[in-house]
Design an enzyme around this catalytic site. Structure first.
Site, short mmCIF file in Angstrom:
data_model
loop_
_atom_site.label_atom_id
_atom_site.label_comp_id
_atom_site.label_asym_id
_atom_site.label_seq_id
_atom_site.Cartn_x
_atom_site.Cartn_y
_atom_site.Cartn_z
CB SER A 169 -0.88 0.01 1.25
OG SER A 169 -0.08 0.20 2.41
CG ASP B 239 -3.68 -2.82 -1.78
OD1 ASP B 239 -4.57 -3.00 -2.62
OD2 ASP B 239 -3.80 -3.04 -0.56
CG ASP C 143 -9.39 2.90 -4.82
OD1 ASP C 143 -10.47 3.13 -5.41
OD2 ASP C 143 -9.32 2.55 -3.63
CG HIS D 261 -10.14 -2.30 2.98
ND1 HIS D 261 -10.77 -1.41 2.14
CD2 HIS D 261 -9.35 -3.06 2.20
CE1 HIS D 261 -10.36 -1.64 0.89
NE2 HIS D 261 -9.50 -2.63 0.90
CG HIS E 233 -9.67 -4.57 -2.83
ND1 HIS E 233 -8.57 -3.81 -2.50
CD2 HIS E 233 -9.60 -4.76 -4.16
CE1 HIS E 233 -7.88 -3.55 -3.59
NE2 HIS E 233 -8.48 -4.11 -4.62
CG ASN F 285 -6.64 -7.46 -2.60
OD1 ASN F 285 -6.26 -8.20 -3.49
ND2 ASN F 285 -6.73 -6.15 -2.76
CG ASP G 62 -3.04 -5.63 5.12
OD1 ASP G 62 -2.28 -6.16 5.95
OD2 ASP G 62 -2.95 -4.43 4.83
O1 G3H Z 1 -6.57 -1.86 1.59
C1 G3H Z 1 -5.95 -1.55 2.59
C2 G3H Z 1 -4.80 -2.40 3.02
O2 G3H Z 1 -5.20 -3.23 4.08
C3 G3H Z 1 -3.60 -1.56 3.34
O3 G3H Z 1 -3.68 -0.96 4.58
O4 G3H Z 1 -3.00 1.39 4.10
O5 G3H Z 1 -2.90 0.44 6.43
O6 G3H Z 1 -1.26 -0.30 4.70
P1 G3H Z 1 -2.65 0.22 4.98
P1 13P Z 2 -8.50 -6.99 4.55
O1 13P Z 2 -8.49 -5.79 5.44
O2 13P Z 2 -9.80 -7.70 4.63
O3 13P Z 2 -7.35 -7.91 4.79
O4 13P Z 2 -8.36 -6.46 3.03
C1 13P Z 2 -7.12 -6.11 2.49
C2 13P Z 2 -7.22 -5.42 1.19
O5 13P Z 2 -8.24 -5.37 0.53
C3 13P Z 2 -6.00 -4.79 0.68
O6 13P Z 2 -6.24 -4.06 -0.48
ZN ZN Z 3 -8.13 -3.11 -0.58
#
Ligand code: G3H
Ligand code: 13P
Ligand code: ZN
Length: 325
Positions: free
Chosen positions: A57, A94, A116, A190, A223, A266, A268
């Site tokens: 990301s 991402d 996005d 997310h 996602h 996806n 995370d």
């Molecule tokens: O889509 C979101 C991902 O989980 C990335 O999260 O922006 O906290 O790294 P982050």
């Molecule tokens: P999660 O928060 O469900 O793991 O999704 C991650 C994501 O979509 C990253 O782009």
């Molecule tokens: Zn995402």
């Protein structure tokens, strides 16, 4: 100087998705922020013979540092080859916010990017996504676009409610942009709180099916697809953490989606939870431990085991390529 992803041993997502679609599995797209996460992902995918999309990301990029990125991506590929594995590895931006971020990442050796534009209106989303496609395709870099809005928080942007993808808009979006894969909104979100307690924790597979009818065989991306394993929530809370009412997407629904034209899923949050649970457990059980290798190794193992389980039972990408040891 700009780096070409092929020189790092990386692949774009074109063949990965074609094969996934044909064989009825989805490619895991795992986010990482540090070395232990990357090691956990690579060890799992190499041992299972699964293709992998390493996701970064903009927040992770800032945390890791630009100059580290191409080198650790190459190290990840080298690791796979050193184990005798031929899995394809993509490095993916991402939630790319704009063309500037995309250009920067392509110069850093990314083989795939997401633009996005989901928070713009339809026409602006097409315009921004098309600009990215025109640029990225000059370098054979794959582009993921998004139509519909996921509820929850993504970096600095948050939406209170889902705006499901409209199946009848999808063909026009694909034609107008030239993207290689499409992220859709069907009720995933997310983070660790995807549904409220008491709510029916279901995603809209019916909308997915309608979208698939409009664009047969076109790679679809989900996602926000962590399952938020109760095991890790319990561990975190047992060992001093405080996470309440965490609910994810069921493995059954994700498995169903994987068998269809969903080519990329996806994850995370689940990695974050496994990592945090492992570290908390270690600190609670061995309060005198201060060697990071000792308290990070079990956390890495929890992540690796989780990824392996998903590859086998959720994505279905096990043994798609030669296994490494
Ligand atoms: O889509 C979101 C991902 O989980 C990335 O999260 O922006 O906290 O790294 P982050
Ligand atoms: P999660 O928060 O469900 O793991 O999704 C991650 C994501 O979509 C990253 O782009
Ligand atoms: Zn995402």
């Amino acid at each position: 100087m700009a780096i070409n992803y092929k020189d790092l041993g990386l692949s774009n997502t074109k063949e990965m998705f074609a094969k996934a679609n044909k064989k009825g599995y989805s490619v895991p797209a795992f986010n990482f922020n540090n070395m232990e996460q990357l090691q956990g992902i690579m060890e799992a995918c190499v041992e299972m013979g699964s293709p992998v999309i390493l996701q970064v990301s903009t927040g992770a990029l800032k945390y890791i540092g630009d100059s580290y990125i191409p080198n650790i991506a190459k190290a990840a590929v080298d690791y796979a080859r050193s184990k005798g594995s031929d899995i394809p590895v993509a490095l993916h931006l991402d939630h790319g916010p704009d063309i500037a971020a995309v250009k920067k990442c392509i110069d850093l050796g990314f083989s795939s990017v997401m633009i996005d534009g989901s928070h713009y209106d339809f026409a602006e989303n097409i315009k921004v996504s098309k600009e990215v496609v025109e640029y990225a395709h000059k370098f054979n870099v794959s582009v993921e676009g998004e139509l519909g809005v996921l509820a929850g928080v993504e970096d600095d942007v948050s939406a209170e409610h889902h705006t499901y993808t409209e199946p009848q808009e999808v063909v026009e979006f694909l034609k107008g942009t030239g993207i290689d894969s499409l992220a859709i909104a069907i009720g995933t979100s997310h983070g660790a709180h995807k549904f409220k307690p008491g709510e029916d924790p279901k995603i809209r597979i019916d909308i997915l099916k309608e979208i698939e009818k409009e664009i047969p065989g076109f790679p679809i991306v989900l996602h926000g697809s962590s399952s938020v394993p109760p095991k890790f929530i319990h561990m975190i809370n047992e060992f001093g953490g405080k996470i309440a009412d965490a609910i994810g997407i069921s493995d059954e629904q994700l498995r169903e989606a994987s068998k269809s034209a969903v080519s990329k899923i996806n994850v995370d949050t689940d990695g974050r939870l496994a990592f945090t649970a492992g570290i908390r457990e270690m600190f609670a059980k061995k309060p005198g431990e201060f060697d990071p290798r000792k308290y990070l190794a079990p956390a890495k193992q929890y992540m690796k085991d989780l990824y392996k389980e998903k590859i086998e039972h959720v994505f279905g990408s096990i043994d798609a390529y030669k296994r490494g040891n």
